[in-house]
Design a protein around this motif. Structure first.
Motif, PDB file in Angstrom:
ATOM      1  N   VAL A  97       0.932  -1.235  -0.168  1.00 43.61           N
ATOM      2  CA  VAL A  97       0.092   0.140   0.007  1.00 43.61           C
ATOM      3  C   VAL A  97       0.918   1.257  -0.052  1.00 43.61           C
ATOM      4  O   VAL A  97       2.198   0.798   0.421  1.00 43.61           O
ATOM      5  N   PHE A  98       0.425   2.308  -0.366  1.00 45.02           N
ATOM      6  CA  PHE A  98       1.429   3.362  -0.635  1.00 45.02           C
ATOM      7  C   PHE A  98       0.515   4.890  -0.028  1.00 45.02           C
ATOM      8  O   PHE A  98      -0.488   4.708  -0.078  1.00 45.02           O
ATOM      9  N   SER A  99       1.306   5.684  -0.007  1.00 44.55           N
ATOM     10  CA  SER A  99       0.836   7.254   0.399  1.00 44.55           C
ATOM     11  C   SER A  99       1.701   8.115  -0.123  1.00 44.55           C
ATOM     12  O   SER A  99       2.891   7.716  -0.532  1.00 44.55           O
ATOM     13  N   VAL A 100       1.133   9.375  -0.382  1.00 40.85           N
ATOM     14  CA  VAL A 100       1.890  10.357  -0.881  1.00 40.85           C
ATOM     15  C   VAL A 100       1.637  11.765  -0.464  1.00 40.85           C
ATOM     16  O   VAL A 100       0.707  11.855   0.284  1.00 40.85           O
ATOM     17  N   GLY A 101       2.547  12.717  -0.396  1.00 36.32           N
ATOM     18  CA  GLY A 101       2.438  13.878   0.134  1.00 36.32           C
ATOM     19  C   GLY A 101       3.755  14.255   1.197  1.00 36.32           C
ATOM     20  O   GLY A 101       4.882  13.813   1.033  1.00 36.32           O
ATOM     21  N   GLU A 102       3.621  15.550   1.821  1.00 34.46           N
ATOM     22  CA  GLU A 102       4.788  16.055   2.558  1.00 34.46           C
ATOM     23  C   GLU A 102       5.025  15.351   3.776  1.00 34.46           C
ATOM     24  O   GLU A 102       6.002  15.679   4.424  1.00 34.46           O
ATOM     25  N   SER A 103       4.355  14.562   4.279  1.00 30.43           N
ATOM     26  CA  SER A 103       4.432  13.715   5.615  1.00 30.43           C
ATOM     27  C   SER A 103       3.461  12.601   5.609  1.00 30.43           C
ATOM     28  O   SER A 103       2.385  12.533   5.025  1.00 30.43           O
ATOM     29  N   VAL A 104       4.119  11.519   6.175  1.00 34.68           N
ATOM     30  CA  VAL A 104       3.252  10.011   6.438  1.00 34.68           C
ATOM     31  C   VAL A 104       3.264   9.620   7.856  1.00 34.68           C
ATOM     32  O   VAL A 104       4.527   9.706   8.331  1.00 34.68           O
ATOM     33  N   ARG A 105       2.425   9.283   8.412  1.00 31.44           N
ATOM     34  CA  ARG A 105       2.295   8.743   9.614  1.00 31.44           C
ATOM     35  C   ARG A 105       2.297   7.281   9.540  1.00 31.44           C
ATOM     36  O   ARG A 105       1.168   6.773   9.009  1.00 31.44           O
ATOM     37  N   LEU A 106       2.864   6.283   9.897  1.00 30.99           N
ATOM     38  CA  LEU A 106       2.916   4.800  10.012  1.00 30.99           C
ATOM     39  C   LEU A 106       1.889   4.474  11.016  1.00 30.99           C
ATOM     40  O   LEU A 106       2.147   4.791  12.173  1.00 30.99           O
ATOM     41  N   ASP A 107       0.896   3.354  10.680  1.00 29.31           N
ATOM     42  CA  ASP A 107      -0.020   2.978  11.672  1.00 29.31           C
ATOM     43  C   ASP A 107      -0.350   1.554  11.381  1.00 29.31           C
ATOM     44  O   ASP A 107      -0.757   1.182  10.257  1.00 29.31           O
ATOM     45  N   CYS A 108      -0.070   0.707  12.274  1.00 33.86           N
ATOM     46  CA  CYS A 108      -0.238  -0.682  12.251  1.00 33.86           C
ATOM     47  C   CYS A 108      -1.747  -1.044  12.470  1.00 33.86           C
ATOM     48  O   CYS A 108      -2.349  -2.255  12.188  1.00 33.86           O
ATOM     49  N   GLY A 113      -5.356   0.124   2.343  1.00 33.92           N
ATOM     50  CA  GLY A 113      -6.020   0.616   1.122  1.00 33.92           C
ATOM     51  C   GLY A 113      -7.412   1.370   1.140  1.00 33.92           C
ATOM     52  O   GLY A 113      -7.720   1.520   0.142  1.00 33.92           O
ATOM     53  N   THR A 114      -7.685   1.538   2.554  1.00 37.85           N
ATOM     54  CA  THR A 114      -8.926   2.250   2.792  1.00 37.85           C
ATOM     55  C   THR A 114      -8.854   3.683   3.273  1.00 37.85           C
ATOM     56  O   THR A 114      -9.991   4.304   3.568  1.00 37.85           O
ATOM     57  N   HIS A 115      -7.802   4.416   3.054  1.00 41.19           N
ATOM     58  CA  HIS A 115      -7.882   5.620   3.611  1.00 41.19           C
ATOM     59  C   HIS A 115      -7.460   6.551   2.528  1.00 41.19           C
ATOM     60  O   HIS A 115      -6.242   6.568   2.065  1.00 41.19           O
ATOM     61  N   PRO A 116      -8.437   7.322   2.281  1.00 35.26           N
ATOM     62  CA  PRO A 116      -8.132   8.360   1.033  1.00 35.26           C
ATOM     63  C   PRO A 116      -7.274   9.669   1.765  1.00 35.26           C
ATOM     64  O   PRO A 116      -6.397  10.212   0.823  1.00 35.26           O
ATOM     65  N   GLU A 117      -7.353   9.632   2.955  1.00 35.82           N
ATOM     66  CA  GLU A 117      -6.292  10.738   3.307  1.00 35.82           C
ATOM     67  C   GLU A 117      -4.767  10.196   3.312  1.00 35.82           C
ATOM     68  O   GLU A 117      -4.476   9.129   3.627  1.00 35.82           O
ATOM     69  N   GLN A 118      -3.897  11.083   2.667  1.00 33.84           N
ATOM     70  CA  GLN A 118      -2.675  10.626   2.143  1.00 33.84           C
ATOM     71  C   GLN A 118      -1.703  10.772   3.287  1.00 33.84           C
ATOM     72  O   GLN A 118      -0.467  10.277   3.055  1.00 33.84           O
ATOM     73  N   ASP A 119      -2.070  11.111   4.661  1.00 32.54           N
ATOM     74  CA  ASP A 119      -0.887  11.280   5.533  1.00 32.54           C
ATOM     75  C   ASP A 119      -0.689  10.058   6.379  1.00 32.54           C
ATOM     76  O   ASP A 119      -0.175   9.965   7.352  1.00 32.54           O
ATOM     77  N   ILE A 120      -1.626   9.115   6.217  1.00 34.99           N
ATOM     78  CA  ILE A 120      -1.492   7.742   7.001  1.00 34.99           C
ATOM     79  C   ILE A 120      -1.478   6.447   6.012  1.00 34.99           C
ATOM     80  O   ILE A 120      -1.679   6.520   5.090  1.00 34.99           O
ATOM     81  N   LEU A 121      -0.383   5.452   6.614  1.00 32.68           N
ATOM     82  CA  LEU A 121      -0.008   4.531   5.849  1.00 32.68           C
ATOM     83  C   LEU A 121      -0.048   3.455   6.619  1.00 32.68           C
ATOM     84  O   LEU A 121       0.576   3.212   7.679  1.00 32.68           O
ATOM     85  N   CYS A 122      -0.699   2.257   6.296  1.00 33.14           N
ATOM     86  CA  CYS A 122      -0.611   0.952   7.096  1.00 33.14           C
ATOM     87  C   CYS A 122       0.846   0.282   7.122  1.00 33.14           C
ATOM     88  O   CYS A 122       1.359   0.515   6.185  1.00 33.14           O
ATOM     89  N   SER A 123       1.268  -0.023   8.263  1.00 33.34           N
ATOM     90  CA  SER A 123       2.759  -0.605   8.355  1.00 33.34           C
ATOM     91  C   SER A 123       2.596  -1.475   9.157  1.00 33.34           C
ATOM     92  O   SER A 123       1.755  -2.031   9.915  1.00 33.34           O
TER      93      SER A 123
END
Length: 153
Positions: A97-108, A113-123
């Motif tokens: 899965v991926f995210s784009v932008g100026e910052s990314v917060r990793l969260d398990c 694949g269900t988050h349109p807000e691009q500042d959070i990414l499953c990890s």
């Protein structure tokens, strides 16, 4: 704890966890990315130093290649990003899965694949909680990062 990691536009940074990893490249130039959500299309504008972060729930060369491929499709091919609805059965089978932008917060604790807000990414668990912010020469990582590597992209 805050760590600054410097890398160039032609390199990829891999954050290595115990059971997964995240690959990060710079957007490289100003561009528009199109996010297709169940509610409609969103246009996201990227600056050259914005981040494209791809998360894998696995380790190894096979998944590093997958991360590189997804980053290439997003950055260089400008393929649209598809956000799945929360109840989509494919979400449970995603390998990357991926995210784009100026910052990314990793969260398990989110559904991949269900988050349109691009500042959070499953990890994976061991990378969860890290915050990755763009800097002119690389990234600034907030949180405890134990292992990483930089390779040519």
């Amino acid at each position: 704890m805050t760590t600054e990691i410097k890398f160039h536009d032609d390199e990829i940074l891999f954050l290595l966890g115990e059971s997964g990893m995240v690959g990060i490249v710079k957007a490289g130039e100003e561009k528009m990315l199109f996010l297709e959500t169940p509610e409609g299309e969103i246009v996201q504008y990227l600056e050259a130093d914005d981040l494209i972060a791809v998360s894998s729930f696995y380790l190894g060369e096979k998944y590093e290649k997958g991360i590189r491929a997804m980053a290439y499709l997003t950055r260089d091919i400008e393929a649209p990003i598809i956000i799945l609805p929360k109840d989509n059965s494919a979400s449970k089978r995603l390998k990357l899965v991926f995210s784009v932008g100026e910052s990314v917060r990793l969260d398990c604790g989110i559904i991949p694949g269900t988050h349109p807000e691009q500042d959070i990414l499953c990890s994976c668990d061991s990378l969860s909680g890290l915050i990755i912010k763009k800097s002119k020469d690389g990234v600034i990582i907030e949180g405890e990062l134990k292992n990483y590597k930089i390779e040519p992209f």
